[in-house]
Design a protein around this motif. Structure first.
Motif, PDB file in Angstrom:
ATOM      1  N   MET A 281       0.836  -1.189   0.000  1.00 10.26           N
ATOM      2  CA  MET A 281       0.000   0.000   0.000  1.00 10.26           C
ATOM      3  C   MET A 281       0.873   1.242   0.000  1.00 10.26           C
ATOM      4  SD  MET A 281      -3.309  -0.566   2.417  1.00 10.26           S
ATOM      5  CE  MET A 281      -2.487  -1.219   3.817  1.00 10.26           C
ATOM      6  N   PRO A 282       0.446   2.265  -0.714  1.00 10.13           N
ATOM      7  CA  PRO A 282       1.223   3.513  -0.749  1.00 10.13           C
ATOM      8  C   PRO A 282       0.975   4.386   0.480  1.00 10.13           C
ATOM      9  CG  PRO A 282      -0.526   3.535  -2.389  1.00 10.13           C
ATOM     10  CD  PRO A 282      -0.584   2.221  -1.710  1.00 10.13           C
ATOM     11  N   THR A 283       1.914   5.292   0.689  1.00 13.43           N
ATOM     12  CA  THR A 283       1.815   6.250   1.785  1.00 13.43           C
ATOM     13  C   THR A 283       1.341   7.585   1.235  1.00 13.43           C
ATOM     14  OG1 THR A 283       3.639   5.158   2.902  1.00 13.43           O
ATOM     15  CG2 THR A 283       3.111   7.365   3.638  1.00 13.43           C
ATOM     16  N   TYR A 284       0.368   8.202   1.895  1.00 17.29           N
ATOM     17  CA  TYR A 284      -0.170   9.498   1.476  1.00 17.29           C
ATOM     18  C   TYR A 284      -0.013  10.491   2.611  1.00 17.29           C
ATOM     19  CZ  TYR A 284      -2.259   6.712  -2.221  1.00 17.29           C
ATOM     20  OH  TYR A 284      -2.444   5.870  -3.276  1.00 17.29           O
ATOM     21  N   GLU A 285       0.054  11.787   2.247  1.00 14.85           N
ATOM     22  CA  GLU A 285       0.181  12.862   3.237  1.00 14.85           C
ATOM     23  C   GLU A 285      -1.171  13.512   3.467  1.00 14.85           C
ATOM     24  OE1 GLU A 285       4.626  14.540   2.664  1.00 14.85           O
ATOM     25  OE2 GLU A 285       3.195  15.086   1.116  1.00 14.85           O
ATOM     26  N   TYR A 286      -1.438  13.813   4.730  1.00 11.96           N
ATOM     27  CA  TYR A 286      -2.691  14.458   5.117  1.00 11.96           C
ATOM     28  C   TYR A 286      -2.370  15.660   5.987  1.00 11.96           C
ATOM     29  CZ  TYR A 286      -5.010  10.384   3.243  1.00 11.96           C
ATOM     30  OH  TYR A 286      -5.464   9.416   2.399  1.00 11.96           O
ATOM     31  N   GLN A 287      -3.272  16.647   5.982  1.00 10.77           N
ATOM     32  CA  GLN A 287      -3.075  17.894   6.717  1.00 10.77           C
ATOM     33  C   GLN A 287      -4.168  18.039   7.767  1.00 10.77           C
ATOM     34  OE1 GLN A 287      -0.710  20.464   6.206  1.00 10.77           O
ATOM     35  NE2 GLN A 287      -1.569  21.439   8.016  1.00 10.77           N
ATOM     36  N   CYS A 288      -3.750  18.102   9.032  1.00 13.14           N
ATOM     37  CA  CYS A 288      -4.662  18.387  10.136  1.00 13.14           C
ATOM     38  C   CYS A 288      -4.530  19.870  10.452  1.00 13.14           C
ATOM     39  CB  CYS A 288      -4.303  17.542  11.355  1.00 13.14           C
ATOM     40  SG  CYS A 288      -5.291  17.920  12.815  1.00 13.14           S
ATOM     41  N   ASP A 289      -5.648  20.581  10.640  1.00  9.17           N
ATOM     42  CA  ASP A 289      -5.606  22.026  10.893  1.00  9.17           C
ATOM     43  C   ASP A 289      -4.906  22.358  12.202  1.00  9.17           C
ATOM     44  OD1 ASP A 289      -6.884  22.518   8.497  1.00  9.17           O
ATOM     45  OD2 ASP A 289      -8.887  22.408   9.401  1.00  9.17           O
ATOM     46  N   SER A 290      -4.963  21.491  13.177  1.00  9.48           N
ATOM     47  CA  SER A 290      -4.350  21.804  14.468  1.00  9.48           C
ATOM     48  C   SER A 290      -2.985  21.136  14.673  1.00  9.48           C
ATOM     49  CB  SER A 290      -5.285  21.415  15.611  1.00  9.48           C
ATOM     50  OG  SER A 290      -5.569  20.037  15.553  1.00  9.48           O
ATOM     51  N   CYS A 291      -2.763  19.972  14.103  1.00 17.20           N
ATOM     52  CA  CYS A 291      -1.512  19.234  14.356  1.00 17.20           C
ATOM     53  C   CYS A 291      -0.493  19.319  13.224  1.00 17.20           C
ATOM     54  CB  CYS A 291      -1.828  17.769  14.632  1.00 17.20           C
ATOM     55  SG  CYS A 291      -2.919  17.512  16.036  1.00 17.20           S
ATOM     56  N   GLY A 292      -0.909  19.638  12.012  1.00 20.20           N
ATOM     57  CA  GLY A 292       0.013  19.718  10.890  1.00 20.20           C
ATOM     58  C   GLY A 292      -0.102  18.504   9.982  1.00 20.20           C
ATOM     59  N   THR A 293       0.955  18.246   9.197  1.00 29.19           N
ATOM     60  CA  THR A 293       0.911  17.153   8.235  1.00 29.19           C
ATOM     61  C   THR A 293       1.360  15.838   8.869  1.00 29.19           C
ATOM     62  OG1 THR A 293       3.142  17.609   7.475  1.00 29.19           O
ATOM     63  CG2 THR A 293       1.352  18.673   6.268  1.00 29.19           C
ATOM     64  N   PHE A 294       0.851  14.749   8.329  1.00 26.66           N
ATOM     65  CA  PHE A 294       1.254  13.416   8.752  1.00 26.66           C
ATOM     66  C   PHE A 294       1.085  12.462   7.581  1.00 26.66           C
ATOM     67  CE2 PHE A 294      -3.223  13.841   9.727  1.00 26.66           C
ATOM     68  CZ  PHE A 294      -3.792  12.653   9.301  1.00 26.66           C
ATOM     69  N   ASP A 295       1.793  11.351   7.629  1.00 25.08           N
ATOM     70  CA  ASP A 295       1.724  10.324   6.585  1.00 25.08           C
ATOM     71  C   ASP A 295       0.844   9.184   7.060  1.00 25.08           C
ATOM     72  OD1 ASP A 295       3.528  11.804   5.158  1.00 25.08           O
ATOM     73  OD2 ASP A 295       5.257  10.604   5.737  1.00 25.08           O
TER      74      ASP A 295
END
Length: 113
Positions: free
Chosen positions: A1-15
């Motif tokens: 499975m591939p890894t994708y980046e997501y953006q949380c408004d309070s915590c920042g980006t995560f994979d």
């Protein structure tokens, strides 16, 4: 499975590791559990590829009509133990006292290269 980046408004980006079918769907932040949307924040991590995998990719990408390098050509030029290519000389070649070459194990009508 591939890894994708997501953006949380309070915590920042995560994979996050997700199936391709779910790549565009939002997910929950692993820290605060709020909804996070997918973003493209950085370039792919190509430097993390192992040397073996990188060599395999390069071999697969090389064109079939590309010329061989000198090292590759030298490997195909003569068989192992060839008298002209190796420093040890051929085991089939015998030198007389006057320096003349003789080939006692070869047929007399054969011409050496």
């Amino acid at each position: 499975m591939p890894t994708y980046e997501y953006q949380c408004d309070s915590c920042g980006t995560f994979d996050l590791l997700r199936p391709i079918a779910q790549r565009d769907a939002s997910c929950n932040c692993p820290i605060c559990c709020r909804e996070a949307h997918r973003v493209i924040a950085s370039a792919p991590a190509l430097s993390a590829i192992s040397a073996t995998a990188r060599k395999a990719h390069a071999t697969n990408e090389r064109a079939s009509h590309a010329p061989m390098t000198s090292g590759e050509y030298r490997a195909y030029k003569h068989p192992p133990g060839c008298g002209c290519c190796s420093s040890t000389g051929s085991k089939a070649t015998v030198r007389a006292a006057d320096g003349a070459k003789g080939f006692p194990t070869k047929r007399p009508w054969m011409i050496s290269h």
